[in-house]
Scaffold this motif. Structure first.
Motif, PDB file in Angstrom:
ATOM      1  N   GLU A 133      -6.800  -6.429  21.248  1.00 44.56           N
ATOM      2  CA  GLU A 133      -6.185  -5.408  20.407  1.00 44.56           C
ATOM      3  C   GLU A 133      -6.340  -5.618  18.912  1.00 44.56           C
ATOM      4  OE1 GLU A 133      -2.253  -4.327  21.454  1.00 44.56           O
ATOM      5  OE2 GLU A 133      -2.684  -4.373  23.591  1.00 44.56           O
ATOM      6  N   GLN A 134      -6.581  -6.843  18.472  1.00 42.17           N
ATOM      7  CA  GLN A 134      -6.625  -7.080  17.035  1.00 42.17           C
ATOM      8  C   GLN A 134      -7.373  -8.354  16.691  1.00 42.17           C
ATOM      9  OE1 GLN A 134      -2.625  -7.607  15.619  1.00 42.17           O
ATOM     10  NE2 GLN A 134      -2.446  -9.648  16.433  1.00 42.17           N
ATOM     11  N   LEU A 135      -7.701  -8.447  15.426  1.00 45.79           N
ATOM     12  CA  LEU A 135      -8.215  -9.671  14.836  1.00 45.79           C
ATOM     13  C   LEU A 135      -7.204 -10.095  13.782  1.00 45.79           C
ATOM     14  CD1 LEU A 135     -10.357 -11.815  14.018  1.00 45.79           C
ATOM     15  CD2 LEU A 135     -11.289 -10.083  12.480  1.00 45.79           C
ATOM     16  N   LYS A 136      -6.754 -11.316  13.894  1.00 45.72           N
ATOM     17  CA  LYS A 136      -5.856 -11.873  12.884  1.00 45.72           C
ATOM     18  C   LYS A 136      -6.609 -12.987  12.178  1.00 45.72           C
ATOM     19  CE  LYS A 136      -1.362 -13.898  12.040  1.00 45.72           C
ATOM     20  NZ  LYS A 136      -0.073 -14.280  12.602  1.00 45.72           N
ATOM     21  N   TRP A 137      -6.724 -12.857  10.854  1.00 44.58           N
ATOM     22  CA  TRP A 137      -7.422 -13.830  10.014  1.00 44.58           C
ATOM     23  C   TRP A 137      -6.398 -14.379   9.045  1.00 44.58           C
ATOM     24  CZ3 TRP A 137     -12.580 -15.391   9.509  1.00 44.58           C
ATOM     25  CH2 TRP A 137     -12.934 -15.990   8.300  1.00 44.58           C
ATOM     26  N   GLN A 138      -6.084 -15.671   9.163  1.00 45.72           N
ATOM     27  CA  GLN A 138      -5.041 -16.253   8.334  1.00 45.72           C
ATOM     28  C   GLN A 138      -5.607 -17.391   7.496  1.00 45.72           C
ATOM     29  OE1 GLN A 138      -1.690 -18.123  10.350  1.00 45.72           O
ATOM     30  NE2 GLN A 138      -0.350 -17.201   8.816  1.00 45.72           N
ATOM     31  N   ASN A 189      -2.480 -16.370   3.301  1.00 40.23           N
ATOM     32  CA  ASN A 189      -2.743 -14.938   3.261  1.00 40.23           C
ATOM     33  C   ASN A 189      -3.142 -14.514   4.668  1.00 40.23           C
ATOM     34  OD1 ASN A 189      -3.584 -12.332   2.724  1.00 40.23           O
ATOM     35  ND2 ASN A 189      -4.833 -12.919   0.970  1.00 40.23           N
ATOM     36  N   THR A 190      -2.624 -13.378   5.138  1.00 41.24           N
ATOM     37  CA  THR A 190      -2.938 -12.921   6.487  1.00 41.24           C
ATOM     38  C   THR A 190      -3.492 -11.510   6.452  1.00 41.24           C
ATOM     39  OG1 THR A 190      -1.187 -14.296   7.408  1.00 41.24           O
ATOM     40  CG2 THR A 190      -2.011 -12.514   8.796  1.00 41.24           C
ATOM     41  N   LEU A 191      -4.607 -11.322   7.134  1.00 40.25           N
ATOM     42  CA  LEU A 191      -5.255 -10.028   7.261  1.00 40.25           C
ATOM     43  C   LEU A 191      -5.278  -9.672   8.738  1.00 40.25           C
ATOM     44  CD1 LEU A 191      -7.678  -8.297   5.391  1.00 40.25           C
ATOM     45  CD2 LEU A 191      -8.768  -9.033   7.485  1.00 40.25           C
ATOM     46  N   LEU A 192      -4.959  -8.426   9.062  1.00 40.78           N
ATOM     47  CA  LEU A 192      -4.999  -7.941  10.438  1.00 40.78           C
ATOM     48  C   LEU A 192      -5.937  -6.750  10.516  1.00 40.78           C
ATOM     49  CD1 LEU A 192      -1.146  -7.911  11.049  1.00 40.78           C
ATOM     50  CD2 LEU A 192      -2.760  -9.605  11.907  1.00 40.78           C
ATOM     51  N   ILE A 193      -6.720  -6.702  11.577  1.00 42.54           N
ATOM     52  CA  ILE A 193      -7.586  -5.559  11.837  1.00 42.54           C
ATOM     53  C   ILE A 193      -7.212  -5.034  13.211  1.00 42.54           C
ATOM     54  CG2 ILE A 193      -9.949  -4.772  12.163  1.00 42.54           C
ATOM     55  CD1 ILE A 193     -10.705  -7.172  10.304  1.00 42.54           C
ATOM     56  N   LYS A 194      -6.776  -3.780  13.232  1.00 43.07           N
ATOM     57  CA  LYS A 194      -6.321  -3.184  14.477  1.00 43.07           C
ATOM     58  C   LYS A 194      -6.563  -1.683  14.424  1.00 43.07           C
ATOM     59  CE  LYS A 194      -2.464  -3.088  17.629  1.00 43.07           C
ATOM     60  NZ  LYS A 194      -1.250  -3.732  18.042  1.00 43.07           N
ATOM     61  N   ASN A 195      -7.032  -1.125  15.533  1.00 44.59           N
ATOM     62  CA  ASN A 195      -7.272   0.316  15.641  1.00 44.59           C
ATOM     63  C   ASN A 195      -8.157   0.856  14.525  1.00 44.59           C
ATOM     64  OD1 ASN A 195      -5.614   0.393  17.921  1.00 44.59           O
ATOM     65  ND2 ASN A 195      -3.797   0.757  16.684  1.00 44.59           N
ATOM     66  N   GLY A 196      -9.185   0.094  14.144  1.00 48.13           N
ATOM     67  CA  GLY A 196     -10.109   0.545  13.115  1.00 48.13           C
ATOM     68  C   GLY A 196      -9.537   0.544  11.715  1.00 48.13           C
ATOM     69  N   GLN A 197      -8.407  -0.094  11.515  1.00 45.97           N
ATOM     70  CA  GLN A 197      -7.760  -0.147  10.203  1.00 45.97           C
ATOM     71  C   GLN A 197      -7.587  -1.600   9.771  1.00 45.97           C
ATOM     72  OE1 GLN A 197      -6.839   2.585   8.327  1.00 45.97           O
ATOM     73  NE2 GLN A 197      -7.756   3.874   9.890  1.00 45.97           N
ATOM     74  N   LEU A 227      -2.814  -5.907   5.419  1.00 46.08           N
ATOM     75  CA  LEU A 227      -2.455  -7.199   4.864  1.00 46.08           C
ATOM     76  C   LEU A 227      -0.977  -7.434   5.128  1.00 46.08           C
ATOM     77  CD1 LEU A 227      -4.255  -7.335   1.404  1.00 46.08           C
ATOM     78  CD2 LEU A 227      -4.797  -8.630   3.461  1.00 46.08           C
ATOM     79  N   GLU A 228      -0.649  -8.663   5.476  1.00 45.86           N
ATOM     80  CA  GLU A 228       0.757  -9.027   5.681  1.00 45.86           C
ATOM     81  C   GLU A 228       1.272  -9.600   4.373  1.00 45.86           C
ATOM     82  OE1 GLU A 228       2.994 -12.331   8.303  1.00 45.86           O
ATOM     83  OE2 GLU A 228       1.658 -10.989   9.428  1.00 45.86           O
ATOM     84  N   ASN A 229       2.344  -9.013   3.842  1.00 38.96           N
ATOM     85  CA  ASN A 229       2.871  -9.481   2.563  1.00 38.96           C
ATOM     86  C   ASN A 229       3.810 -10.675   2.763  1.00 38.96           C
ATOM     87  OD1 ASN A 229       5.447  -8.456   3.250  1.00 38.96           O
ATOM     88  ND2 ASN A 229       5.132  -6.566   2.098  1.00 38.96           N
ATOM     89  N   ALA A 230       4.339 -11.183   1.656  1.00 42.46           N
ATOM     90  CA  ALA A 230       5.177 -12.382   1.698  1.00 42.46           C
ATOM     91  C   ALA A 230       6.451 -12.181   2.509  1.00 42.46           C
ATOM     92  CB  ALA A 230       5.527 -12.808   0.271  1.00 42.46           C
ATOM     93  N   GLN A 231       6.903 -10.931   2.643  1.00 38.84           N
ATOM     94  CA  GLN A 231       8.105 -10.644   3.425  1.00 38.84           C
ATOM     95  C   GLN A 231       7.791 -10.433   4.906  1.00 38.84           C
ATOM     96  OE1 GLN A 231       7.363  -8.878   0.476  1.00 38.84           O
ATOM     97  NE2 GLN A 231       8.613 -10.346  -0.646  1.00 38.84           N
ATOM     98  N   GLY A 232       6.543 -10.558   5.299  1.00 39.90           N
ATOM     99  CA  GLY A 232       6.150 -10.371   6.684  1.00 39.90           C
ATOM    100  C   GLY A 232       5.879  -8.922   7.040  1.00 39.90           C
ATOM    101  N   GLU A 233       5.903  -8.042   6.056  1.00 40.27           N
ATOM    102  CA  GLU A 233       5.618  -6.627   6.299  1.00 40.27           C
ATOM    103  C   GLU A 233       4.112  -6.412   6.322  1.00 40.27           C
ATOM    104  OE1 GLU A 233       9.421  -4.810   3.870  1.00 40.27           O
ATOM    105  OE2 GLU A 233       7.579  -5.286   2.791  1.00 40.27           O
TER     106      GLU A 233
END
Length: 182
Positions: free
Chosen positions: A54-59, A66-74, A77-83
């Protein structure tokens, strides 16, 4: 925009095997060396990645987190608050980048010219696309046993980036990371 595209390219380069050929989960570590013309030492970052159905998580874990997520063609970025925050403008590059990182040469032929590479197991791709050709001179993809082991992104200004991959055994995610992204 150029830095974001470069960031996305380097992050997306971890998706190296198609889901049909490999277990649904792939994980590993990466190291990235960014070389700038005029400097003797590269800027080095490292971290971990997890690719599932379902996704690629690159941390990135070093030098900063820094965390980048790729899911559903989008791309998110995960911010410092986890959003998790959608990154507008990145979606057009996802399919192209997935073809690069999965080493799908048939999908890349319309967008790249292939040139001989002196290193065994590597392909040299010269971008035909105007935006990509403004950013990069070439991409070098080196594959061993079906896994992309190294990617080199060569820029016009003599800067370049080398990303190396170290794969671990397939793993099961421990949390439902980014499961709320549609």
């Amino acid at each position: 925009m150029i830095r974001f595209v470069l960031f996305c390219l380097s992050c997306l380069l971890t998706t190296v095997i198609s889901a049909a050929e490999q277990p649904p989960n792939r994980a590993g570590e990466f190291s990235q060396e960014k070389y700038f013309a005029g400097f003797t030492k590269p800027f080095i970052s490292s971290g971990v990645f997890l690719l599932d159905a379902e996704q690629l998580k690159w941390q990135v874990t070093k030098p900063v987190t820094n965390t980048l997520l790729i899911k559903n063609g989008q791309v998110y970025l995960e911010n410092a608050q986890g959003e998790v925050v959608l990154q507008p403008g990145a979606a057009p590059f996802v399919s192209l980048l997935q073809a690069i990182i999965s080493h799908d040469l048939d999908a890349l032929k319309p967008q790249f010219t292939f040139s001989a590479d002196t290193q065994e197991g590597c392909s040299l791709l010269l971008p035909k696309d105007q935006l990509l050709s403004q950013l990069f001179v070439s991409f070098q993809l080196c594959v061993v046993s079906g896994n992309v082991q190294q990617v080199r992104l060569n820029e016009h200004n003599a800067n370049y980036t080398i990303i190396r991959f170290n794969y671990s055994a397939p793993v099961k995610p421990t949390t439902a990371e980014a499961s709320d992204i549609n």
